[in-house]
Design a protein around this motif. Structure first.
Motif, short mmCIF file in Angstrom:
data_model
loop_
_atom_site.label_atom_id
_atom_site.label_comp_id
_atom_site.label_asym_id
_atom_site.label_seq_id
_atom_site.Cartn_x
_atom_site.Cartn_y
_atom_site.Cartn_z
N HIS A 322 0.84 -1.20 0.00
CA HIS A 322 0.00 0.00 0.00
C HIS A 322 0.87 1.25 0.00
O HIS A 322 1.86 1.32 0.73
CB HIS A 322 -0.91 0.00 1.23
N LYS A 323 0.49 2.21 -0.78
CA LYS A 323 1.33 3.42 -0.92
C LYS A 323 1.42 4.23 0.38
O LYS A 323 2.33 5.03 0.55
CB LYS A 323 0.83 4.31 -2.06
N GLU A 324 0.51 4.01 1.31
CA GLU A 324 0.52 4.77 2.57
C GLU A 324 1.51 4.20 3.61
O GLU A 324 1.72 4.80 4.65
CB GLU A 324 -0.87 4.78 3.18
N ALA A 325 2.10 3.04 3.32
CA ALA A 325 2.96 2.40 4.34
C ALA A 325 4.13 3.30 4.75
O ALA A 325 4.39 3.47 5.94
CB ALA A 325 3.46 1.06 3.81
N ASP A 326 4.80 3.90 3.76
CA ASP A 326 5.96 4.75 4.10
C ASP A 326 5.54 5.97 4.91
O ASP A 326 6.23 6.37 5.85
CB ASP A 326 6.70 5.18 2.83
N ASN A 327 4.39 6.55 4.56
CA ASN A 327 3.91 7.72 5.32
C ASN A 327 3.60 7.33 6.76
O ASN A 327 3.89 8.07 7.70
CB ASN A 327 2.65 8.30 4.67
N GLY A 357 12.13 -1.23 10.45
CA GLY A 357 12.42 -2.66 10.39
C GLY A 357 11.25 -3.46 9.84
O GLY A 357 11.42 -4.45 9.13
N ILE A 358 10.05 -3.02 10.18
CA ILE A 358 8.85 -3.73 9.71
C ILE A 358 8.66 -3.53 8.21
O ILE A 358 8.34 -4.46 7.47
CB ILE A 358 7.63 -3.27 10.54
N ILE A 359 8.91 -2.30 7.75
CA ILE A 359 8.85 -2.04 6.30
C ILE A 359 9.92 -2.90 5.60
O ILE A 359 9.66 -3.53 4.58
CB ILE A 359 9.13 -0.55 6.01
N ALA A 360 11.11 -2.94 6.19
CA ALA A 360 12.20 -3.72 5.58
C ALA A 360 11.83 -5.20 5.51
O ALA A 360 12.08 -5.87 4.50
CB ALA A 360 13.49 -3.52 6.40
N LEU A 361 11.22 -5.69 6.58
CA LEU A 361 10.80 -7.09 6.60
C LEU A 361 9.82 -7.39 5.47
O LEU A 361 9.96 -8.38 4.74
CB LEU A 361 10.14 -7.39 7.96
N ALA A 362 8.83 -6.54 5.32
CA ALA A 362 7.81 -6.77 4.28
C ALA A 362 8.41 -6.68 2.89
O ALA A 362 7.94 -7.34 1.95
CB ALA A 362 6.68 -5.75 4.43
N ASN A 363 9.50 -5.89 2.75
CA ASN A 363 10.14 -5.73 1.44
C ASN A 363 11.27 -6.72 1.20
O ASN A 363 11.94 -6.65 0.17
CB ASN A 363 10.69 -4.30 1.29
N GLY A 364 11.54 -7.58 2.18
CA GLY A 364 12.62 -8.56 2.01
C GLY A 364 14.01 -7.97 2.18
O GLY A 364 15.01 -8.56 1.75
N ASP A 365 14.11 -6.82 2.83
CA ASP A 365 15.42 -6.21 3.13
C ASP A 365 15.84 -6.76 4.50
O ASP A 365 15.72 -6.10 5.54
CB ASP A 365 15.27 -4.68 3.15
N TRP A 366 16.32 -7.99 4.49
CA TRP A 366 16.46 -8.78 5.71
C TRP A 366 17.43 -8.18 6.72
O TRP A 366 17.14 -8.14 7.92
CB TRP A 366 16.87 -10.22 5.39
#
Ligand code: FE2
Length: 446
Positions: A322-327, A357-366
């Protein structure tokens, strides 16, 4: 306006005894997680001379844990404050606690209620509110202390023993917790908070089959409960199913109950999010359910009322792309600058490092997920929730380590878990995988 006695022999200011009797009905609904708990709003609108009805209505809306709920709560709080000068000292203290709650000062609100309990040891409704506030702030001792303060006066009340059971469990006193469950059910079989406590006890004892059996045996009584209590008890059933690798059955309950009762309730939303995550990580195809969840979560993503809610909302939005995640992440990072001192620790020590960290997890930036979650994990308890609910962050961490191929750490964490819970399928599978990657397949004897 006069002073009347309630069913616990406490003085209540109201326009009539009828209002006090209705207030008692609300108390029972609150204690029993009834779906009729909103009767307090009608009473508060009807009896404008009852300070407690106004304060309880404020607490009812504040406990929804949304910005909209807090706004609504403040309308009733204003009425309560205006009536305060006519109120008894107990009622004035409850109003004071409501003021703290509406300022998101949940620790201070609980502390005031604890004083109310010291002076009014039969006030089981204040005990219930206090337990809920202690739960929201991760205060396990408080979760137990609040019902203990009314235990003697309310010994014949099943709801008291349900509260005690949960308090003992959160303090890891499992035998005492089970005894309290049994006492509650000997008085009243349909006590849902005692059922819930038994799910926690079974989880803590790693008794998966026993936990499912117990919960299914009593599930016929989960009628006419609040959506939170219904979906949360079924959520616990699903956790057992996930650990037994019966993901398809858990997914069916997800569709039929966990995400089918009230999609606007934030507590229902986090039950759904944390179940969906657990299902996906054991290999269940969840289809477009993340997108479906995100459509509801987005409505609360600007609230920042609770770190505990927000970290799960953020994962759902990020997982659904969702585009709002970063905001939302940016708002979570900034929140510690404006939040009350009471809640600052949770936003500064947990939300600030965990959100990226949660955004990174969802994006596979382990690696980024590992680095950020590691900073937040030691302080996790202060965001509130139960052991079982905060376990989600431990799963995030394990999954990030696996994604980053840090197999030595995965082996260390999972082998301890395997020793405690050998019957859990995903632990066994992931540990076997770790040994394979470490060139130690020959040591696997399971
Ligand atoms: Fe629970």
């Amino acid at each position: 306006m006069g002073t009347f006695k309630n069913q616990n022999d406490l003085d209540v200011t109201a326009s009539s005894q009828t209002s006090v009797d209705e207030l008692d009905k609300f108390g029972t609904a609150l204690l029993g997680f009834s779906n009729k708990v909103d009767c307090i709003v009608a009473l508060a609108d009807k009896d404008l001379e009852c300070p407690l009805a106004q304060a309880y209505a404020a607490q009812f809306f504040a406990s929804a844990e949304t910005k909209q709920g807090v706004k609504k709560a403040k309308q009733y709080l204003e009425r309560a404050n205006n009536l305060s000068k006519y109120a008894t000292p107990r009622e004035q203290a409850i109003i004071k606690s409501s003021n703290h709650w509406c300022q998101t000062e949940r620790r201070a609100a609980a502390q005031v209620l604890e004083q109310v309990l010291d002076e009014n040891p039969s006030d089981i409704v204040s005990s219930k509110w206090a337990q809920s506030l202690h739960f929201d702030t991760g205060n396990a001792a408080g979760i137990l202390r609040a019902p203990l303060k009314v235990a003697e006066a309310c010994d014949d009340n099943a709801y008291l023993h349900g509260m005690l059971a949960f308090g003992y469990e959160e303090c890891h006193l499992l035998n005492e917790a089970e005894a309290s469950v049994n006492r509650a059910l000997s008085i009243q079989r349909d006590e849902p908070w005692a059922h819930h406590a038994m799910a926690h006890i079974s989880e803590a004892r790693h008794n998966l089959d026993g936990g499912i059996k117990f919960m299914l045996d009593v599930s016929d009584t989960w009628q006419n409960l609040s959506s939170f209590m219904t979906t949360h008890n079924w959520w616990h059933v699903c956790l057992f199913l996930v650990d037994l690798n019966r993901g398809d059955e858990a997914l069916a309950y997800f569709d039929k109950i966990v995400w089918a009762v009230n999609q606007d309730c934030v507590q229902d939303q986090i039950n759904a999010i944390s179940l969906l995550y657990r299902l996906e990580r054991i290999g269940v195809d969840v289809g477009n359910r993340w997108q479906n969840l995100a459509e509801k979560v987005i409505l609360n993503c600007q609230d920042q009322v609770s770190v505990f809610l927000d970290f799960q909302f953020l994962y759902a939005l990020a997982r659904a792309n969702h585009k709002e995640a970063d905001n939302m992440m940016q708002r979570m990072i900034a929140r510690h600058e404006t939040v009350s001192q009471d809640e600052k620790m949770a936003w500064e020590l947990v939300a600030l490092p965990a959100a990226p960290g949660i955004i990174a997890l969802a994006n596979g930036d382990w690696q980024k997920a590992i680095d950020q979650l590691s900073i937040a994990r030691p302080f996790l308890q202060c965001i509130g929730g139960s052991h079982a609910q905060r376990e989600l962050v431990a799963l995030f961490y394990i999954d990030a380590l696996r994604g980053a191929s840090q197999w030595e750490k995965v082996q260390q964490i999972l082998s301890l878990r395997y020793r405690a819970r050998p019957q859990v399928s995903w632990i066994k599978n992931q540990l076997r995988d770790a040994y394979d990657h470490l060139g130690l397949s020959q040591v696997v004897d399971f």
